[in-house]
Design a protein around this motif. Structure first.
Motif, PDB file in Angstrom:
ATOM      1  N   ALA A   1     -22.537 -39.029  -6.945  1.00 47.55           N
ATOM      2  CA  ALA A   1     -23.566 -40.060  -7.030  1.00 47.55           C
ATOM      3  C   ALA A   1     -24.886 -39.423  -7.417  1.00 47.55           C
ATOM      4  N   GLY A   2     -25.646 -40.122  -8.249  1.00 46.51           N
ATOM      5  CA  GLY A   2     -27.016 -39.742  -8.539  1.00 46.51           C
ATOM      6  C   GLY A   2     -27.947 -40.665  -7.783  1.00 46.51           C
ATOM      7  N   ARG A   3     -29.033 -40.119  -7.283  1.00 45.27           N
ATOM      8  CA  ARG A   3     -29.925 -40.946  -6.464  1.00 45.27           C
ATOM      9  C   ARG A   3     -30.598 -42.038  -7.281  1.00 45.27           C
ATOM     10  N   THR A   4     -30.890 -41.750  -8.547  1.00 42.18           N
ATOM     11  CA  THR A   4     -31.530 -42.727  -9.419  1.00 42.18           C
ATOM     12  C   THR A   4     -30.792 -42.784 -10.747  1.00 42.18           C
ATOM     13  N   GLU A   5     -31.084 -43.805 -11.502  1.00 39.47           N
ATOM     14  CA  GLU A   5     -30.545 -43.907 -12.858  1.00 39.47           C
ATOM     15  C   GLU A   5     -30.958 -42.698 -13.683  1.00 39.47           C
TER      16      GLU A   5
ATOM     17  N   TRP B   1     -24.588 -50.512 -12.782  1.00 38.08           N
ATOM     18  CA  TRP B   1     -24.126 -49.128 -12.830  1.00 38.08           C
ATOM     19  C   TRP B   1     -24.766 -48.365 -13.989  1.00 38.08           C
TER      20      TRP B   1
ATOM     21  N   HIS C   1     -24.798 -43.903 -10.706  1.00 37.93           N
ATOM     22  CA  HIS C   1     -25.806 -44.486  -9.833  1.00 37.93           C
ATOM     23  C   HIS C   1     -25.552 -45.983  -9.816  1.00 37.93           C
TER      24      HIS C   1
ATOM     25  N   TRP D   1     -28.724 -41.476   1.704  1.00 38.23           N
ATOM     26  CA  TRP D   1     -29.224 -40.210   1.158  1.00 38.23           C
ATOM     27  C   TRP D   1     -29.955 -39.380   2.198  1.00 38.23           C
TER      28      TRP D   1
ATOM     29  N   ASP E   1     -27.073 -49.534  -8.548  1.00 37.70           N
ATOM     30  CA  ASP E   1     -28.235 -50.275  -8.040  1.00 37.70           C
ATOM     31  C   ASP E   1     -27.730 -51.613  -7.506  1.00 37.70           C
TER      32      ASP E   1
ATOM     33  N   THR F   1     -22.249 -44.768  -1.353  1.00 35.97           N
ATOM     34  CA  THR F   1     -22.399 -45.014  -2.788  1.00 35.97           C
ATOM     35  C   THR F   1     -23.533 -45.971  -3.136  1.00 35.97           C
TER      36      THR F   1
ATOM     37  N   TRP G   1     -28.446 -35.351  -6.276  1.00 32.86           N
ATOM     38  CA  TRP G   1     -27.051 -35.770  -6.348  1.00 32.86           C
ATOM     39  C   TRP G   1     -26.353 -35.609  -5.003  1.00 32.86           C
TER      40      TRP G   1
ATOM     41  N   ASP H   1     -31.439 -39.700 -12.721  1.00 37.93           N
ATOM     42  CA  ASP H   1     -30.644 -38.516 -12.383  1.00 37.93           C
ATOM     43  C   ASP H   1     -29.359 -38.470 -13.196  1.00 37.93           C
TER      44      ASP H   1
END
Length: 208
Positions: free
Chosen positions: A46-50, A92, A108, A127, A110, A121, A23, A52
């Motif tokens: 923010a989460g790095r991946t869905e 999102w 997150h 990251w 994409d 974002t 995060w 997360d």
């Protein structure tokens, strides 16, 4: 006196860190944590991946149900811990919590079209440049200041930009990263105009 949002941030950070969620803190809370004279309206993460975001939703305090008159009132519940919305250009994965009266939002985004740009974002490139701060003893990964300054310019957040520049040491800025963030944002928005303080900083090393 400790601001309530910092106590909530430390609690959330403890949970996310303990469970391996990848995060990064964004928005006004990240600015305030650097010492800028701003009062966060919420905590944006923010989460790095869905995945997360999904894993965060499983560990944050989530009620069984909650009334909602529309998207602005929606919060994560046990029945619906996350929302998925958007389309192929920008998808999102989103969660929202009220923790001790403080709104906490995790997302997150994409957005494949901007994968190669240094943007806050939406771009995975940012990251690699996270900066670590502390909040009540908890390590807080924070969006790089250089990229966030460009976001403030693009959103016309003049007061926040001035407060941030007053709180940080310009000599500590990563100027190549700042120039990259400016150039990439201008490639997305050619009308982006730099205020004089940023133009002066960025010109060190050759940005016109």
């Amino acid at each position: 006196m400790t601001a309530p949002w910092t106590t909530v941030l430390a609690r959330v950070a403890e949970q996310l860190n303990a469970h391996g969620v990848d995060w990064m803190l964004l928005g006004s809370a990240a600015t305030a944590l650097r010492g800028a004279a701003v009062v966060p309206g919420d905590i944006d993460i923010a989460g790095r991946t869905e995945d997360d975001i999904v894993r965060a939703a499983a560990i944050l305090p989530t009620p069984q149900s909650a009334p909602a008159d529309g998207p602005a009132d929606w919060i994560s519940t046990a029945a619906a811990p996350v929302l998925h919305f958007g389309g192929a250009e920008e998808r999102w994965t989103f969660g929202r919590w009220m923790i001790d009266g403080v709104k906490v939002e995790l997302a997150h985004i994409d957005a494949p079209a901007v994968d190669g740009l240094m943007l806050e974002t939406r771009s995975p490139l940012v990251w690699a440049h996270r900066q670590n701060l502390d909040c009540h003893g908890q390590p807080i990964p924070v969006v790089p200041l250089e990229v966030q300054l460009v976001t403030m310019i693009a959103r016309h957040q003049d007061a926040r930009l001035a407060a941030t520049l007053a709180a940080v040491d310009p000599a500590a800025l990563d100027l190549p990263l700042l120039r990259r963030a400016i150039a990439d944002k201008q490639s997305e928005d050619p009308t982006l105009a730099l205020p004089e303080p940023i133009r002066t900083l960025a010109a060190v090393g050759g940005l016109p």
